[in-house]
Motif scaffolding. Sequence first.
Motif, short mmCIF file in Angstrom:
data_model
loop_
_atom_site.label_atom_id
_atom_site.label_comp_id
_atom_site.label_asym_id
_atom_site.label_seq_id
_atom_site.Cartn_x
_atom_site.Cartn_y
_atom_site.Cartn_z
N THR A 472 7.64 10.53 30.58
CA THR A 472 7.82 9.84 31.72
C THR A 472 7.58 8.36 31.47
OG1 THR A 472 7.22 11.77 33.10
CG2 THR A 472 7.43 9.64 34.30
N LEU A 473 6.53 7.96 30.93
CA LEU A 473 6.31 6.59 30.58
C LEU A 473 7.45 6.03 29.80
CD1 LEU A 473 2.77 6.60 29.62
CD2 LEU A 473 3.49 5.66 31.51
N LEU A 474 8.03 6.68 28.90
CA LEU A 474 8.93 6.04 27.86
C LEU A 474 10.31 6.16 28.40
CD1 LEU A 474 8.20 7.76 24.48
CD2 LEU A 474 7.62 5.32 25.37
N GLU A 475 10.65 6.94 29.67
CA GLU A 475 11.82 6.86 30.48
C GLU A 475 12.04 5.83 31.47
OE1 GLU A 475 12.46 10.53 32.44
OE2 GLU A 475 12.74 11.86 30.73
N ARG A 476 10.61 5.43 32.02
CA ARG A 476 10.62 4.51 33.14
C ARG A 476 10.01 2.98 32.75
NH1 ARG A 476 10.22 6.72 38.62
NH2 ARG A 476 10.68 8.85 38.35
N SER A 477 9.91 3.02 31.46
CA SER A 477 9.51 1.72 31.13
C SER A 477 10.77 0.59 30.67
CB SER A 477 8.52 1.66 29.47
OG SER A 477 8.31 0.41 29.09
N ALA A 478 10.62 -0.47 30.98
CA ALA A 478 11.90 -1.37 30.35
C ALA A 478 11.80 -1.38 28.88
CB ALA A 478 11.38 -2.86 30.68
N PRO A 479 12.70 -1.94 28.24
CA PRO A 479 12.96 -1.67 26.77
C PRO A 479 11.79 -2.36 26.34
CG PRO A 479 15.01 -2.47 27.87
CD PRO A 479 14.03 -2.36 28.80
N ILE A 480 11.21 -1.83 24.97
CA ILE A 480 10.02 -1.96 24.35
C ILE A 480 10.44 -3.12 23.07
CG2 ILE A 480 8.16 -1.40 22.98
CD1 ILE A 480 8.52 1.19 24.66
N THR A 481 10.21 -4.07 23.19
CA THR A 481 10.50 -5.39 22.25
C THR A 481 9.16 -6.00 21.52
OG1 THR A 481 10.47 -7.23 23.81
CG2 THR A 481 12.61 -5.88 23.53
N ASP A 482 9.31 -6.63 20.51
CA ASP A 482 8.40 -7.35 19.88
C ASP A 482 7.73 -8.22 20.97
OD1 ASP A 482 8.89 -6.22 17.44
OD2 ASP A 482 10.03 -7.99 16.65
N GLU A 483 8.44 -8.87 21.84
CA GLU A 483 7.69 -9.74 22.89
C GLU A 483 7.01 -9.04 23.91
OE1 GLU A 483 11.00 -9.79 21.71
OE2 GLU A 483 10.81 -11.60 20.64
N THR A 484 7.37 -7.51 24.30
CA THR A 484 6.58 -7.02 25.33
C THR A 484 5.17 -6.23 24.62
OG1 THR A 484 7.77 -4.53 25.02
CG2 THR A 484 8.67 -6.31 26.45
N GLN A 485 5.37 -6.14 23.22
CA GLN A 485 4.01 -5.69 22.50
C GLN A 485 3.06 -6.45 22.39
OE1 GLN A 485 6.19 -3.37 19.45
NE2 GLN A 485 4.99 -1.53 20.41
N THR A 486 2.66 -6.99 23.49
CA THR A 486 1.26 -8.08 23.40
C THR A 486 0.19 -7.27 24.02
OG1 THR A 486 2.12 -8.80 25.62
CG2 THR A 486 2.83 -10.01 23.38
N TYR A 487 -1.01 -7.78 23.85
CA TYR A 487 -2.25 -7.11 24.42
C TYR A 487 -2.01 -6.86 25.99
CZ TYR A 487 -7.33 -6.08 25.22
OH TYR A 487 -8.00 -5.49 25.80
N LEU A 488 -2.24 -5.63 26.56
CA LEU A 488 -2.03 -5.40 27.79
C LEU A 488 -3.19 -4.29 27.97
CD1 LEU A 488 -1.08 -5.59 30.84
CD2 LEU A 488 0.75 -4.14 30.12
N TYR A 489 -4.16 -4.56 28.52
CA TYR A 489 -5.33 -3.53 28.91
C TYR A 489 -5.12 -2.64 29.78
CZ TYR A 489 -10.23 -2.18 29.54
OH TYR A 489 -11.34 -1.42 29.18
N GLY A 490 -5.40 -1.38 29.78
CA GLY A 490 -5.12 -0.48 30.66
C GLY A 490 -5.30 0.89 30.25
#
Length: 660
Positions: A472-490
């Motif tokens: 479900t996470l991988l279906e509902r996420s926006a495209p994953i790019t080098d720019e989105t792969q930054t530190y995000l706590y959760g």
Amino acid sequence: MKVIRLFALTAAILINTATAQENGKKANTATNSASFVSPQIQVVPIKDSNSEKNYELYIELPEDYAEHPSKTYPVLYYTDAIWHLEMVSGAAEFLLEDVILVGISWQKDAPEDLREQYGAHVSRFTDYSFWETTNPNHPKLVFGQAENHLAFIQNDVIKYVDKNYRTNPNSRSYFGYSLSGGFGAYILLTQPNTFDNYVLGSPLSKSTMSHLAEINAELIAAEADKSEKSHANVFIAHGTLEDEREVTTKEFKALLDERKQLVVEFDSRTIEGNHQTAFPRIAVESVAWLASAMTHIAVDDYKVGFWDIPQLNNPYVSTTPENRNDGIAVGELALTADKKNAILNVAQEIFNDDYGNYDALLISHKDQLVFESYYKKGRINLAHGQASAVKGYTSLILGRAMQLGYLTMEDLDKPLVHFLKDLDPTKFTKGAEKITLHKALTMHGGLTIDDEKWEEVEQDSIQLKGQGLVQTLLERSAPITDETQTYLYGNFNPMMVMTVIDAVVPGTAEDFIKNEFLDKLGITNYEWSNHVSGLPQAGWQARIMPRDMLKFGHLVQHKGKLNGEQFISEAYLEKATSGIVAPAIDWMPKNYRYGYFWYHTPVKVGNKNYDMTLAWGGGGQRVMVVEELDLTMVISGFDGDDDKIMQPIFDTVVPAFAKE
């Protein structure tokens, strides 16, 4: 035999004339004016130094009192002594053994005509009443003597007991029922520091509440300019058939809430029965509650939730912790006097709330627990919420799976979905393969989930079951790019890691955590909640005892070894506890770095820096390791600003063990 005796005591109280506490009728058990006689109880005559009235104290000492001449004991004072003695004494024997019991009798030399009319307990109507009104039906009774009787208890009774017995003056409790419970409510409002803990059984009627409300209003006005606060634990209970008490209990709590200078931990209960038959149950439950208020050890066989347990009125601090046969070796805080006193001062400052709300501070040096302290709701045997420190424990669990061969170091750089065979990759968002275990462990997964869309499914236990969570996470996420792969706590990243653990270990992740991790560490008193997916929580919602938190720190301190054998992959742990990334988040201290759900920071002592590795959870849950100093420290709390506590750790505790 104890069970039989307790049953007999309960039965005796059930058939006692408790209703006489409510009315002016004679109580058959109380009309004899002779002193009470018991081989376990010392009967001590005592005079009210102000009024010259005569009373008796019924003093019962703990069984080990004579064997420990240097030991001090908390004291439980109870009124209506003849009525309450058997039940309080019996309950204390089973639930509260290390306490001095002091029963306060009714006036022994009350006028004969009043004794004839009302019984031997006549003085309770005047001594416990706090309303100065006359009653035409009882013209000879002088009501409103509560202030004088309280002065007698403070100036004569307590002083006598403290002078003649080894008491802990910082641990006094009061027990009263019915009218004497109302007297306890009066003490709490007017002189709250008289006792630390108050048991108020069925204490309040509508008429007495109106008087207490008047008294409280006067006190609020008088305290307007005062800043010093008083603290107390209050247990208040009444019977299910006492409808009036339900209302008055809420009104009384509202009065307490109005008092800004009075901080009260309030435990309100409704017990099956009426005013008479509820008494024995209230007595037993309240004594069990007291057992958890007086000591750093919660009653093992009396289940009290963390939020229901009363706060410790005084800190428990030990520089020679006790051996509890729990896998934690103990020793002595062997430091110079100035360093030892500095740490003891930190303990007092924690109790004084100088750094926020904290429940425990433990220090282990050279594999021995040498300092142990508990405050507020902290108890040595009570599991404490861990918040996001659970993320650090999840990382250790992954390292355990790696040590057992279910994963390799090379697997850290493989796409996370490589391990999840139940997924449908045709539905993934673009770039899903960029999420590796390494990226998830450093909070760089790169998921971008619309909050409103996630709210649609976050409680769907069918869709999110097992690997369905990652699907479900991988279906509902926006495209994953080098720019989105930054530190995000959760918690998305930790739960993806837990999904991998569940996929690669035999059986389930839940079984693996219990059988291959917690059981082998000797951790049995814990709570570990499940996520809506059915998998164990990976980022929060677990409870662990502070001593068991030390065991996680010891694993880090010993490079993953347990009892000399490799338990966590050494290569994995070295990487997990190193400063891999700089967390780009406002509330994070600038000198902290992040590994695999573990933090890393330097600690400066003089001209030298020591590396500290720590698991950190909101509210102040921390497991801190300074490997070079053979030092592991644990903190637990429920503080809103949990960074202040690190000041004494950095400035006092770590330097105390630093090499000269």
